[in-house]
Scaffold this motif. Sequence first.
Motif, PDB file in Angstrom:
ATOM      1  N   VAL A 288       0.830  -1.206   0.000  1.00 41.70           N
ATOM      2  CA  VAL A 288       0.000   0.000   0.000  1.00 41.70           C
ATOM      3  C   VAL A 288       0.865   1.256   0.000  1.00 41.70           C
ATOM      4  N   LEU A 289       1.865   1.300   0.869  1.00 41.25           N
ATOM      5  CA  LEU A 289       2.640   2.520   1.067  1.00 41.25           C
ATOM      6  C   LEU A 289       3.668   2.760  -0.035  1.00 41.25           C
ATOM      7  N   GLN A 290       4.320   1.685  -0.477  1.00 39.22           N
ATOM      8  CA  GLN A 290       5.384   1.853  -1.462  1.00 39.22           C
ATOM      9  C   GLN A 290       4.912   1.612  -2.890  1.00 39.22           C
ATOM     10  N   LYS A 291       4.167   0.528  -3.083  1.00 39.91           N
ATOM     11  CA  LYS A 291       3.749   0.195  -4.442  1.00 39.91           C
ATOM     12  C   LYS A 291       2.455   0.885  -4.834  1.00 39.91           C
ATOM     13  N   ARG A 292       1.835   1.568  -3.862  1.00 46.51           N
ATOM     14  CA  ARG A 292       0.619   2.349  -4.110  1.00 46.51           C
ATOM     15  C   ARG A 292      -0.540   1.486  -4.607  1.00 46.51           C
ATOM     16  N   LEU A 293      -0.579   0.237  -4.160  1.00 45.62           N
ATOM     17  CA  LEU A 293      -1.726  -0.594  -4.462  1.00 45.62           C
ATOM     18  C   LEU A 293      -2.886  -0.207  -3.553  1.00 45.62           C
ATOM     19  N   ARG A 294      -4.083  -0.344  -4.046  1.00 48.97           N
ATOM     20  CA  ARG A 294      -5.250  -0.122  -3.194  1.00 48.97           C
ATOM     21  C   ARG A 294      -5.400  -1.323  -2.261  1.00 48.97           C
ATOM     22  N   ALA A 295      -5.752  -1.040  -1.013  1.00 46.61           N
ATOM     23  CA  ALA A 295      -5.912  -2.133  -0.056  1.00 46.61           C
ATOM     24  C   ALA A 295      -6.944  -3.141  -0.552  1.00 46.61           C
ATOM     25  N   ARG A 296      -7.971  -2.672  -1.216  1.00 46.17           N
ATOM     26  CA  ARG A 296      -9.021  -3.568  -1.697  1.00 46.17           C
ATOM     27  C   ARG A 296      -8.531  -4.520  -2.783  1.00 46.17           C
ATOM     28  N   ASP A 297      -7.388  -4.210  -3.394  1.00 46.47           N
ATOM     29  CA  ASP A 297      -6.830  -5.059  -4.442  1.00 46.47           C
ATOM     30  C   ASP A 297      -5.795  -6.048  -3.907  1.00 46.47           C
ATOM     31  N   ILE A 298      -5.544  -5.998  -2.608  1.00 49.61           N
ATOM     32  CA  ILE A 298      -4.591  -6.910  -1.971  1.00 49.61           C
ATOM     33  C   ILE A 298      -5.392  -7.956  -1.209  1.00 49.61           C
ATOM     34  N   PRO A 299      -5.316  -9.219  -1.591  1.00 47.55           N
ATOM     35  CA  PRO A 299      -6.172 -10.237  -0.948  1.00 47.55           C
ATOM     36  C   PRO A 299      -5.879 -10.386   0.536  1.00 47.55           C
ATOM     37  N   ILE A 300      -6.907 -10.717   1.274  1.00 50.02           N
ATOM     38  CA  ILE A 300      -6.775 -11.035   2.693  1.00 50.02           C
ATOM     39  C   ILE A 300      -6.372 -12.496   2.800  1.00 50.02           C
ATOM     40  N   GLU A 301      -5.273 -12.768   3.501  1.00 49.09           N
ATOM     41  CA  GLU A 301      -4.710 -14.117   3.510  1.00 49.09           C
ATOM     42  C   GLU A 301      -4.270 -14.521   4.915  1.00 49.09           C
ATOM     43  N   THR A 302      -3.924 -15.772   5.031  1.00 49.19           N
ATOM     44  CA  THR A 302      -3.299 -16.288   6.235  1.00 49.19           C
ATOM     45  C   THR A 302      -1.944 -16.867   5.860  1.00 49.19           C
ATOM     46  N   LEU A 303      -1.191 -17.291   6.850  1.00 43.49           N
ATOM     47  CA  LEU A 303       0.079 -17.939   6.563  1.00 43.49           C
ATOM     48  C   LEU A 303      -0.174 -19.289   5.905  1.00 43.49           C
ATOM     49  N   SER A 304       0.808 -19.784   5.189  1.00 42.01           N
ATOM     50  CA  SER A 304       0.628 -21.045   4.467  1.00 42.01           C
ATOM     51  C   SER A 304       0.888 -22.260   5.349  1.00 42.01           C
ATOM     52  N   ARG A 305       1.508 -22.060   6.517  1.00 42.98           N
ATOM     53  CA  ARG A 305       1.823 -23.184   7.381  1.00 42.98           C
ATOM     54  C   ARG A 305       1.405 -22.904   8.822  1.00 42.98           C
ATOM     55  N   TYR A 306       1.013 -23.970   9.495  1.00 47.34           N
ATOM     56  CA  TYR A 306       0.650 -23.900  10.912  1.00 47.34           C
ATOM     57  C   TYR A 306       1.456 -24.944  11.671  1.00 47.34           C
ATOM     58  N   SER A 307       1.578 -24.727  12.954  1.00 49.36           N
ATOM     59  CA  SER A 307       2.309 -25.673  13.802  1.00 49.36           C
ATOM     60  C   SER A 307       1.316 -26.434  14.677  1.00 49.36           C
ATOM     61  N   PHE A 308       1.444 -27.759  14.671  1.00 49.84           N
ATOM     62  CA  PHE A 308       0.646 -28.617  15.538  1.00 49.84           C
ATOM     63  C   PHE A 308       1.492 -28.873  16.785  1.00 49.84           C
ATOM     64  N   ILE A 309       1.108 -28.264  17.890  1.00 44.66           N
ATOM     65  CA  ILE A 309       1.907 -28.309  19.117  1.00 44.66           C
ATOM     66  C   ILE A 309       1.231 -29.219  20.132  1.00 44.66           C
ATOM     67  N   VAL A 310       2.034 -30.072  20.766  1.00 42.45           N
ATOM     68  CA  VAL A 310       1.541 -30.957  21.821  1.00 42.45           C
ATOM     69  C   VAL A 310       2.390 -30.741  23.068  1.00 42.45           C
ATOM     70  N   ARG A 311       1.750 -30.546  24.193  1.00 39.48           N
ATOM     71  CA  ARG A 311       2.474 -30.351  25.453  1.00 39.48           C
ATOM     72  C   ARG A 311       2.405 -31.657  26.254  1.00 39.48           C
ATOM     73  N   MET A 312       3.537 -32.337  26.310  1.00 39.73           N
ATOM     74  CA  MET A 312       3.582 -33.683  26.878  1.00 39.73           C
ATOM     75  C   MET A 312       3.265 -33.716  28.367  1.00 39.73           C
ATOM     76  N   GLU A 313       3.655 -32.683  29.089  1.00 40.53           N
ATOM     77  CA  GLU A 313       3.368 -32.664  30.521  1.00 40.53           C
ATOM     78  C   GLU A 313       1.868 -32.716  30.771  1.00 40.53           C
ATOM     79  N   VAL A 314       1.106 -31.965  29.972  1.00 39.94           N
ATOM     80  CA  VAL A 314      -0.349 -31.971  30.109  1.00 39.94           C
ATOM     81  C   VAL A 314      -0.917 -33.305  29.645  1.00 39.94           C
ATOM     82  N   ALA A 315      -0.361 -33.860  28.582  1.00 41.95           N
ATOM     83  CA  ALA A 315      -0.817 -35.157  28.087  1.00 41.95           C
ATOM     84  C   ALA A 315      -0.674 -36.234  29.162  1.00 41.95           C
TER      85      ALA A 315
END
Length: 333
Positions: A288-315
Amino acid sequence: MRRTFLKQAGALSAAALAQRAWGQAAAPMRIYAVTWRGKTQVEIGMEDFFGKQGVPVEFIWRDAAQTPARLEGFAKEIKELRPDLVFTWGTTATLGIAGAYDAADPQRFVTDIPLLFAMVADPVGAKVVPALRVQGRDITGVFHVAPLAAQVESMRTYRKFEKLGVIYNAAEANSVAIVASLKRLGNAQRFGVVDVAFDRDASGKPLSTGIADKIATLKQAGAEWLYLGPDTYLLTQMKEVAAAALEHRIATFSATEAVLNSPFPVLTGLVSSYYLVGQFAGFKAVQVLQKRLRARDIPIETLSRYSFIVRMEVAKQLDILPPVALFNYAIVK
């Protein structure tokens, strides 16, 4: 957009980007940043992105301190200051500044300055935008929660279930939308959802009363998992919620990194890194600030990877050890 972010962040040096994009004497762009509960790793990640890429930015920081009434004053100040970009953390702050897409009164909300959000779990369900692409308004952002179907599948991979329990703050639009989505998913996939909301006072503010009793109610209703959604108030009550779940031997699943980084006995979760969410938000800000794209033209996204976390003490405390296959890809703490 995600691929471009990863490629640019990993390949461009700060000096090269700064020289090419901004020049040595570029004036800093102004970002009016509205946080909900102070600075988090999201804002730190975003600031670091600008610093490492050599992007001159001046922040105007405002914190709502989990008080929705403050947002109206921030919106007025934004209209007076006319920053180059508005940043908001979370659903309540975003709606308080920009309004819902079908009720954005320009007299009350900011509608003519591009807005970038982070940590809005369900932008469409919360009515921030009607769609993640072709938003129809000058808003873009990064959401941090894995698709609900993926979260449910993660729970099933760890331990099969027939009934899912949820505790949430009914004053947060984001949380209400997620509970509704879970129930729709449950109907489609044939599992039950039992939910309880935190008590609220006459003004609608959530209260910490009766939490242990509410968890007991979920257990009595047959809940085998307790879903801990991206709910700010829930995070503040996690000590009592997690302790009650452990007492009643309900497995706990978190949708957010902050809960699994807390000292409280939460079993597992499928989460994204707050810091990387901030980095990705910084990348979109530059569009938006440098390339002067309109915010509406920039897709809303999430990260491509997630972490599956297991806490063994609780398990071990729950006597619910993860299946051996999980050790091939889960992060075991």
